[in-house]
Motif scaffolding. Structure first.
Motif, short mmCIF file in Angstrom:
data_model
loop_
_atom_site.label_atom_id
_atom_site.label_comp_id
_atom_site.label_asym_id
_atom_site.label_seq_id
_atom_site.Cartn_x
_atom_site.Cartn_y
_atom_site.Cartn_z
N TRP A 1 32.60 64.73 57.99
CA TRP A 1 32.97 65.79 58.91
C TRP A 1 34.01 66.73 58.29
CZ3 TRP A 1 32.86 65.52 64.78
CH2 TRP A 1 31.81 64.71 65.22
N GLN A 2 34.11 67.93 58.83
CA GLN A 2 35.28 68.76 58.65
C GLN A 2 36.35 68.21 59.59
OE1 GLN A 2 35.39 71.48 56.61
NE2 GLN A 2 33.25 71.24 56.04
N VAL A 3 37.57 68.17 59.15
CA VAL A 3 38.63 67.61 59.99
C VAL A 3 39.84 68.55 59.97
CG1 VAL A 3 40.20 65.66 60.35
CG2 VAL A 3 37.89 65.25 59.49
N ILE A 4 40.37 68.77 61.16
CA ILE A 4 41.67 69.43 61.30
C ILE A 4 42.60 68.37 61.88
CG2 ILE A 4 42.97 71.35 62.30
CD1 ILE A 4 40.14 72.66 62.85
N GLY A 5 43.63 68.03 61.17
CA GLY A 5 44.59 67.03 61.65
C GLY A 5 45.95 67.68 61.79
N THR A 6 46.65 67.30 62.88
CA THR A 6 47.95 67.94 63.09
C THR A 6 49.10 66.97 62.81
OG1 THR A 6 48.31 67.42 65.45
CG2 THR A 6 46.91 69.33 64.93
N VAL A 7 50.19 67.57 62.31
CA VAL A 7 51.48 66.88 62.19
C VAL A 7 52.49 67.74 62.93
CG1 VAL A 7 50.87 65.85 59.98
CG2 VAL A 7 52.11 68.03 60.02
N ARG A 8 53.70 67.18 63.14
CA ARG A 8 54.72 68.01 63.77
C ARG A 8 55.25 69.02 62.74
NH1 ARG A 8 57.93 64.25 68.10
NH2 ARG A 8 57.20 62.32 67.13
N PRO A 9 55.77 70.16 63.21
CA PRO A 9 56.16 71.22 62.27
C PRO A 9 57.23 70.79 61.27
CG PRO A 9 56.12 72.06 64.51
CD PRO A 9 55.90 70.59 64.60
N ASP A 10 58.06 69.82 61.66
CA ASP A 10 59.13 69.40 60.75
C ASP A 10 58.72 68.25 59.84
OD1 ASP A 10 58.95 67.43 62.63
OD2 ASP A 10 61.06 67.47 63.24
N ALA A 11 57.41 67.90 59.84
CA ALA A 11 56.96 66.75 59.06
C ALA A 11 57.05 67.04 57.57
CB ALA A 11 55.52 66.39 59.43
N ARG A 12 57.53 66.05 56.82
CA ARG A 12 57.48 66.15 55.35
C ARG A 12 56.04 65.88 54.91
NH1 ARG A 12 62.07 62.18 54.01
NH2 ARG A 12 63.83 63.16 54.98
N PRO A 13 55.64 66.39 53.74
CA PRO A 13 54.29 66.06 53.26
C PRO A 13 54.10 64.56 53.19
CG PRO A 13 55.26 67.79 51.92
CD PRO A 13 56.34 67.33 52.86
N GLY A 14 52.99 64.08 53.75
CA GLY A 14 52.73 62.64 53.83
C GLY A 14 51.28 62.36 53.55
N PRO A 15 50.77 61.22 54.04
CA PRO A 15 49.41 60.81 53.69
C PRO A 15 48.33 61.78 54.16
CG PRO A 15 50.43 59.31 55.29
CD PRO A 15 51.50 60.19 54.80
N LEU A 16 48.57 62.46 55.29
CA LEU A 16 47.54 63.43 55.74
C LEU A 16 47.45 64.59 54.75
CD1 LEU A 16 45.54 63.90 58.13
CD2 LEU A 16 47.24 65.51 59.02
N HIS A 17 48.60 65.05 54.28
CA HIS A 17 48.60 66.14 53.29
C HIS A 17 47.92 65.69 52.00
CE1 HIS A 17 51.94 67.02 56.05
NE2 HIS A 17 51.72 68.30 55.78
N GLN A 18 48.18 64.44 51.60
CA GLN A 18 47.54 63.92 50.38
C GLN A 18 46.02 63.87 50.57
OE1 GLN A 18 49.43 60.14 49.69
NE2 GLN A 18 51.44 61.10 49.39
N ALA A 19 45.60 63.42 51.74
CA ALA A 19 44.16 63.37 52.00
C ALA A 19 43.57 64.77 52.00
CB ALA A 19 43.89 62.68 53.35
N ALA A 20 44.33 65.73 52.51
CA ALA A 20 43.84 67.11 52.53
C ALA A 20 43.66 67.64 51.10
CB ALA A 20 44.80 68.01 53.31
N GLU A 21 44.63 67.32 50.25
CA GLU A 21 44.55 67.80 48.87
C GLU A 21 43.32 67.24 48.15
OE1 GLU A 21 48.26 67.03 46.84
OE2 GLU A 21 49.33 68.24 48.33
N ALA A 22 42.96 66.00 48.51
CA ALA A 22 41.82 65.36 47.84
C ALA A 22 40.49 65.67 48.52
CB ALA A 22 42.04 63.85 47.83
N SER A 23 40.52 66.48 49.59
CA SER A 23 39.32 66.61 50.43
C SER A 23 38.43 67.80 50.08
CB SER A 23 39.73 66.75 51.90
OG SER A 23 40.26 68.06 52.15
N GLN A 24 38.81 68.56 49.08
CA GLN A 24 38.03 69.74 48.69
C GLN A 24 37.80 70.68 49.87
OE1 GLN A 24 34.70 67.61 46.83
NE2 GLN A 24 35.58 68.16 44.83
N GLY A 25 38.86 70.83 50.64
CA GLY A 25 38.82 71.81 51.72
C GLY A 25 38.24 71.31 53.02
N ARG A 26 37.83 70.03 53.07
CA ARG A 26 37.23 69.54 54.33
C ARG A 26 38.27 69.11 55.35
NH1 ARG A 26 34.16 65.37 54.76
NH2 ARG A 26 34.61 64.37 52.78
#
Ligand SMILES: NC(=O)c1ccc[n+]([C@@H]2O[C@H](COP(=O)([O-])OP(=O)(O)OC[C@H]3O[C@@H](n4cnc5c(N)ncnc54)[C@H](OP(=O)(O)O)[C@@H]3O)[C@@H](O)[C@H]2O)c1
Length: 237
Positions: A34-59
């Motif tokens: 699937w395409q996924v949009i996942g939310t974090v709070r605005p003050d969140a430091r880069p974490g596992p969701l950001h890492q997954a996004a980087e590896a997801s080729q834009g998905r």
């Protein structure tokens, strides 16, 4: 932050995907293509969701919202203009001390749990539902503890009340929808080992979330509201 999605693959929007069950939901939908949009709070430091996004080729796209701030939900809705969402899953939630009775809890703490778990998820549903396709699914992460019928053991008094409240608000929302409208779900994921569930919980995340996604997928196209657990069983209201 965002890359154009590939055409034709469905999109899941997971509200509250920084860690725990929400992160696992985002990862599970991603693993299913699937395409996924996942939310974090605005003050969140880069974490596992950001890492997954980087590896997801834009998905996987990381968005931001703190659900207790209505203006942030409205801003998220604006930023998502033009997106088609097949599954909106509002997962974010909090608890207070489970031992604290309603006689002991402060007004501030009661309000925090109620606003986060009942009012704010429904504001997300109300603000974002027009992005959901007419045959799409809106799911809210509830809890088995939300069941009034099954509450014979007590405990978790304020948390239970907040999840029973979100269930009731979803019933009211469902009553306003057309007969052949979207699939509406309140989900009990089981007692799962997360920051909230704690180390004694019965289930590993891997024993809950893939089944939750199976349950949501199996209900696709069935209009109306159901209260289901991670095994697809109906939970008594
Ligand atoms: N674990 C269980 O056994 C269990 C059982 C039944 C139901 N649930 C429900 O499942 C959901 C996820 O629980 P979990 O166990 O994964 O808990 P968790 O590990 O504590 O994660 C909670 C998630 O909600 C997010 N969140 C909390 N308040 C938020 C807010 N105001 N705005 C945006 N995001 C917010 C957190 O973001 P931050 O990282 O920014 O804090 C985090 O992503 C909750 O609704 C919970 O009530 C859990």
């Amino acid at each position: 932050m965002s890359t154009s999605p590939a055409p034709h693959s469905p999109t899941a929007l997971i509200i509250g995907a920084s860690r725990g069950l929400g992160l696992a939901l985002a990862q599970e939908y991603l693993a299913r293509g699937w395409q996924v949009i996942g939310t974090v709070r605005p003050d969140a430091r880069p974490g596992p969701l950001h890492q997954a996004a980087e590896a997801s080729q834009g998905r996987l796209t990381v968005e931001t919202v703190d659900i207790v701030h209505a203006e942030q939900i409205a801003a998220l809705r604006q930023r998502l203009e033009g997106r088609r969402i097949d599954v909106l899953f509002v997962n974010a939630g909090v608890t207070n001390d489970p031992q604290e009775t309603v006689g002991q809890v402060s007004t501030e703490e009661f309000t925090r749990v109620m606003v986060t778990n009942a009012l704010s998820p429904m504001r997300c549903v109300e603000a974002l539902d027009d992005l959901v396709t007419p045959k799409g699914t809106i799911a809210v992460m509830s809890s088995g503890l939300a069941s009034i019928t099954n509450n014979i053991s007590g405990g978790w008094e304020v948390y239970r009340a907040s999840k029973a409240a979100v269930n009731t608000l979803m019933r009211s929302y469902a009553a306003r929808q057309p007969a052949h409208g979207r699939t509406l779900l309140v989900i009990a994921p089981g007692w799962v080992r997360t920051d909230m569930g704690g180390p004694q919980a019965m289930l590993d995340i891997s024993e809950s979330i893939p089944r939750v996604v199976d349950v949501v997928t199996a209900q696709a196209g069935k209009p109306g509201l159901q209260y289901l657990d991670y095994q697809g069983q109906t939970v008594a209201w």
